[in-house]
Design a protein around this motif. Structure first.
Motif, PDB file in Angstrom:
ATOM      1  N   GLU A 167       0.833  -1.201   0.000  1.00  0.00           N
ATOM      2  CA  GLU A 167       0.000   0.000   0.000  1.00  0.00           C
ATOM      3  C   GLU A 167       0.868   1.252   0.000  1.00  0.00           C
ATOM      4  O   GLU A 167       0.574   2.223  -0.695  1.00  0.00           O
ATOM      5  N   LYS A 168       1.967   1.225   0.735  1.00  0.00           N
ATOM      6  CA  LYS A 168       2.868   2.377   0.770  1.00  0.00           C
ATOM      7  C   LYS A 168       3.519   2.604  -0.593  1.00  0.00           C
ATOM      8  O   LYS A 168       3.619   3.743  -1.054  1.00  0.00           O
ATOM      9  N   VAL A 169       3.946   1.524  -1.224  1.00  0.00           N
ATOM     10  CA  VAL A 169       4.564   1.638  -2.546  1.00  0.00           C
ATOM     11  C   VAL A 169       3.540   2.140  -3.558  1.00  0.00           C
ATOM     12  O   VAL A 169       3.800   3.076  -4.317  1.00  0.00           O
ATOM     13  N   GLY A 170       2.357   1.514  -3.568  1.00  0.00           N
ATOM     14  CA  GLY A 170       1.317   1.925  -4.505  1.00  0.00           C
ATOM     15  C   GLY A 170       0.894   3.364  -4.308  1.00  0.00           C
ATOM     16  O   GLY A 170       0.678   4.100  -5.274  1.00  0.00           O
ATOM     17  N   SER A 171       0.783   3.781  -3.068  1.00  0.00           N
ATOM     18  CA  SER A 171       0.397   5.153  -2.766  1.00  0.00           C
ATOM     19  C   SER A 171       1.436   6.132  -3.308  1.00  0.00           C
ATOM     20  O   SER A 171       1.091   7.152  -3.915  1.00  0.00           O
ATOM     21  N   TYR A 172       2.713   5.822  -3.116  1.00  0.00           N
ATOM     22  CA  TYR A 172       3.768   6.677  -3.656  1.00  0.00           C
ATOM     23  C   TYR A 172       3.688   6.733  -5.182  1.00  0.00           C
ATOM     24  O   TYR A 172       3.710   7.809  -5.784  1.00  0.00           O
ATOM     25  N   LEU A 173       3.598   5.572  -5.802  1.00  0.00           N
ATOM     26  CA  LEU A 173       3.631   5.510  -7.262  1.00  0.00           C
ATOM     27  C   LEU A 173       2.425   6.182  -7.912  1.00  0.00           C
ATOM     28  O   LEU A 173       2.519   6.696  -9.018  1.00  0.00           O
TER      29      LEU A 173
END
Length: 185
Positions: free
Chosen positions: A51-57
């Motif tokens: 979720e953190k990676v997706g949110s950043y991307l």
């Protein structure tokens, strides 16, 4: 029907519920908890990190929304990930991606009349998906458009949505009721 059961909010355990709450109330403004999150919640630690990676991307990378969504659609098309395609076409349109580009990607053909940054992105994404490598000329053209951070973020975006597409396909996540697939095999 998906290969994994959908876990209702009432069934979520003490590790699942906090990540569910975070995603629902997050800055992306999600109104519902849908795919691929409803698959990944079966592994809450995994989902918490993704979720953190997706949110950043999707929200913090310097890439324009139009380009982010173009890369997502190229990836969804490569994997014939019907749910990802269905979910991201509206984002692509809102982000300013031309309908003709979306149609060409759906038909597995090179879009016409692309802007310079779209050409660089298309070539980079398709090289990476189809050849599993990127030629020097394609890399240089993309680097000129996106810079070093943009290149790292673009590569991460392609990888992340490859994982999204693989998840949706492996667990046979269906389209919502009444929605027909818009991609051919």
């Amino acid at each position: 029907m998906s290969r994994l059961p959908v876990i209702s909010v009432e069934e979520m355990d003490e590790r699942q519920r906090p990540i569910y709450d975070k995603i629902i109330s997050g800055k992306r403004g999600r109104e519902r908890f849908s795919a691929p999150f409803n698959v990944w919640i079966h592994s809450p630690g995994f989902l918490e990190r993704l979720e953190k990676v997706g949110s950043y991307l999707r929200g913090d990378t310097p890439l324009a929304p139009r380009l982010i969504e173009m890369a997502v659609l190229i990836t969804a098309r490569f994997w014939t990930a019907h749910y990802a395609w269905y979910a991201h076409v509206p984002y692509a349109l809102r982000g300013g991606l031309d309908k003709e580009i979306i149609s060409a990607i759906a038909e597995r053909r090179r879009p016409e009349n692309m802007k310079a940054d779209e050409i660089a992105l298309y070539d980079y994404c398709t090289d990476l998906h189809e050849k599993h490598a990127v030629s020097d000329a394609v890399y240089r053209a993309a680097l000129d458009q996106f810079g070093e951070q943009g290149m790292v973020d673009l590569t991460g975006l392609i990888g992340h949505y490859t994982m999204v597409s693989m998840t949706l396909n492996a667990f046979e996540v269906p389209l919502p009721a009444g929605v027909e697939p818009s991609l051919s095999a």
